[in-house]
Design a protein around this motif. Structure first.
Motif, PDB file in Angstrom:
ATOM      1  N   LEU A  37       8.999   4.290  -0.813  1.00  0.00           N
ATOM      2  CA  LEU A  37       8.615   5.595  -1.330  1.00  0.00           C
ATOM      3  C   LEU A  37       9.198   5.779  -2.723  1.00  0.00           C
ATOM      4  O   LEU A  37      10.393   5.997  -2.902  1.00  0.00           O
ATOM      5  N   ASP A  38       8.326   5.663  -3.708  1.00  0.00           N
ATOM      6  CA  ASP A  38       8.672   5.749  -5.126  1.00  0.00           C
ATOM      7  C   ASP A  38       8.549   7.200  -5.567  1.00  0.00           C
ATOM      8  O   ASP A  38       7.499   7.812  -5.427  1.00  0.00           O
ATOM      9  N   ASN A  39       9.630   7.729  -6.121  1.00  0.00           N
ATOM     10  CA  ASN A  39       9.574   9.123  -6.561  1.00  0.00           C
ATOM     11  C   ASN A  39       9.135   9.266  -8.026  1.00  0.00           C
ATOM     12  O   ASN A  39       9.225  10.349  -8.575  1.00  0.00           O
ATOM     13  N   THR A  40       8.672   8.217  -8.642  1.00  0.00           N
ATOM     14  CA  THR A  40       8.126   8.170 -10.011  1.00  0.00           C
ATOM     15  C   THR A  40       9.178   8.152 -11.120  1.00  0.00           C
ATOM     16  O   THR A  40       8.811   8.149 -12.286  1.00  0.00           O
ATOM     17  N   LYS A  63       5.290  -7.312   5.489  1.00  0.00           N
ATOM     18  CA  LYS A  63       4.739  -6.790   4.239  1.00  0.00           C
ATOM     19  C   LYS A  63       5.422  -5.486   3.841  1.00  0.00           C
ATOM     20  O   LYS A  63       6.048  -4.812   4.663  1.00  0.00           O
ATOM     21  N   SER A  64       5.277  -5.159   2.574  1.00  0.00           N
ATOM     22  CA  SER A  64       5.772  -3.868   2.080  1.00  0.00           C
ATOM     23  C   SER A  64       4.591  -3.069   1.554  1.00  0.00           C
ATOM     24  O   SER A  64       3.641  -3.637   1.005  1.00  0.00           O
ATOM     25  N   LEU A  65       4.658  -1.775   1.761  1.00  0.00           N
ATOM     26  CA  LEU A  65       3.628  -0.851   1.299  1.00  0.00           C
ATOM     27  C   LEU A  65       4.270   0.166   0.369  1.00  0.00           C
ATOM     28  O   LEU A  65       5.260   0.814   0.744  1.00  0.00           O
ATOM     29  N   MET A  66       3.721   0.315  -0.837  1.00  0.00           N
ATOM     30  CA  MET A  66       4.263   1.247  -1.832  1.00  0.00           C
ATOM     31  C   MET A  66       3.526   2.580  -1.741  1.00  0.00           C
ATOM     32  O   MET A  66       2.299   2.618  -1.706  1.00  0.00           O
ATOM     33  N   TYR A  67       4.295   3.649  -1.714  1.00  0.00           N
ATOM     34  CA  TYR A  67       3.768   5.018  -1.741  1.00  0.00           C
ATOM     35  C   TYR A  67       4.405   5.706  -2.928  1.00  0.00           C
ATOM     36  O   TYR A  67       5.603   5.532  -3.180  1.00  0.00           O
ATOM     37  N   THR A  68       3.642   6.510  -3.642  1.00  0.00           N
ATOM     38  CA  THR A  68       4.169   7.194  -4.817  1.00  0.00           C
ATOM     39  C   THR A  68       4.017   8.693  -4.645  1.00  0.00           C
ATOM     40  O   THR A  68       2.911   9.187  -4.410  1.00  0.00           O
ATOM     41  N   LYS A  69       5.137   9.396  -4.764  1.00  0.00           N
ATOM     42  CA  LYS A  69       5.142  10.848  -4.631  1.00  0.00           C
ATOM     43  C   LYS A  69       4.425  11.493  -5.815  1.00  0.00           C
ATOM     44  O   LYS A  69       4.355  10.927  -6.896  1.00  0.00           O
ATOM     45  N   GLY A  70       3.958  12.711  -5.596  1.00  0.00           N
ATOM     46  CA  GLY A  70       3.318  13.451  -6.671  1.00  0.00           C
ATOM     47  C   GLY A  70       4.311  13.993  -7.686  1.00  0.00           C
ATOM     48  O   GLY A  70       4.007  14.109  -8.868  1.00  0.00           O
ATOM     49  N   TYR A  71       5.511  14.328  -7.216  1.00  0.00           N
ATOM     50  CA  TYR A  71       6.519  14.909  -8.113  1.00  0.00           C
ATOM     51  C   TYR A  71       7.903  14.542  -7.590  1.00  0.00           C
ATOM     52  O   TYR A  71       8.187  14.685  -6.400  1.00  0.00           O
ATOM     53  N   GLU A  78       3.559  16.522   3.181  1.00  0.00           N
ATOM     54  CA  GLU A  78       3.555  16.281   4.622  1.00  0.00           C
ATOM     55  C   GLU A  78       2.526  15.231   5.035  1.00  0.00           C
ATOM     56  O   GLU A  78       2.806  14.386   5.883  1.00  0.00           O
ATOM     57  N   ASP A  79       1.335  15.245   4.430  1.00  0.00           N
ATOM     58  CA  ASP A  79       0.324  14.245   4.795  1.00  0.00           C
ATOM     59  C   ASP A  79       0.777  12.831   4.410  1.00  0.00           C
ATOM     60  O   ASP A  79       0.506  11.869   5.128  1.00  0.00           O
ATOM     61  N   MET A  80       1.490  12.706   3.292  1.00  0.00           N
ATOM     62  CA  MET A  80       2.014  11.395   2.898  1.00  0.00           C
ATOM     63  C   MET A  80       3.082  10.933   3.888  1.00  0.00           C
ATOM     64  O   MET A  80       3.093   9.770   4.302  1.00  0.00           O
ATOM     65  N   LEU A  81       3.967  11.836   4.289  1.00  0.00           N
ATOM     66  CA  LEU A  81       5.017  11.477   5.248  1.00  0.00           C
ATOM     67  C   LEU A  81       4.394  11.025   6.568  1.00  0.00           C
ATOM     68  O   LEU A  81       4.846  10.045   7.176  1.00  0.00           O
ATOM     69  N   LYS A  82       3.347  11.702   7.015  1.00  0.00           N
ATOM     70  CA  LYS A  82       2.671  11.313   8.258  1.00  0.00           C
ATOM     71  C   LYS A  82       2.036   9.931   8.119  1.00  0.00           C
ATOM     72  O   LYS A  82       2.093   9.114   9.045  1.00  0.00           O
ATOM     73  N   ARG A  83       1.414   9.675   6.981  1.00  0.00           N
ATOM     74  CA  ARG A  83       0.786   8.377   6.740  1.00  0.00           C
ATOM     75  C   ARG A  83       1.830   7.269   6.733  1.00  0.00           C
ATOM     76  O   ARG A  83       1.649   6.203   7.347  1.00  0.00           O
TER      77      ARG A  83
END
Length: 179
Positions: A37-40, A63-71, A78-83
């Motif tokens: 989880l990348d906070n940018t 494997k690793s999966l990258m997610y990037t926060k909006g801010y 919440e939808d990102m955390l659920k995903r």
């Protein structure tokens, strides 16, 4: 009159601040999917990618999966955390290198732990106070997170790898994995 001030949770998650139970820890990392989880913030993605690479090379993580926060200054949506909780076995989130982003990085870790995902939050050692304050207002004062030596944003690739080597034992300890 002076007294202890009450900390207010700026995230809006105060009503959920009752659970201070960690998610079950994995017996090992072999084959597990790592959420990043990348906070940018500058170098957060690079730091996370290096950590995932070490977990894959040394401990057989999948494997690793990258997610990037909006801010960076607020917890992930919440939808990102659920995903993330649906797609990953464990998560590493970074990098808290200012007051609000450190608090938000710790909040992300707590929210993912409450969703049943073992999570390591990484903040810079200059902002430990912000991370600890967020853990307290989230009702999880004992939440452990990793402190990486400040700064992170201005580092080159080799300096980032050095930071990863420094924090990897704590990442493993928090995940409950033998190093």
């Amino acid at each position: 009159m002076t007294g202890r001030e009450r900390l207010l949770d700026p995230t809006g998650f105060d009503e959920k601040a009752a659970d201070d139970t960690l998610a079950p820890r994995p017996a090992g990392l072999r084959g597990l999917t790592i959420g990043l989880l990348d906070n940018t913030k500058p170098n957060a993605e690079v730091l996370l990618t290096e950590i995932a690479g070490e977990l894959q090379r040394r401990y057989g993580a999948g494997k690793s999966l990258m997610y990037t926060k909006g801010y960076f200054g607020t917890p992930a949506e919440e939808d990102m955390l659920k995903r993330i909780a649906k797609e990953c076995d464990l998560v590493v989130t970074a990098v808290g290198d200012c007051g609000s982003c450190s608090a938000a990085t710790v909040a992300d870790g707590i929210l993912l732990e409450r969703a049943g995902i073992p999570t390591v939050s990484i903040v810079s050692d200059s902002f430990l106070v912000s991370g600890r304050a967020m853990a307290e207002v989230q009702g999880f004062p004992g939440f452990e997170f990793v402190a990486v030596r400040h700064p992170v944003a201005s580092l080159d690739a080799e300096q980032l790898r050095e930071r990863v080597r420094d924090v990897l034992p704590d990442v493993l300890r928090i995940l409950g994995v033998e190093s």
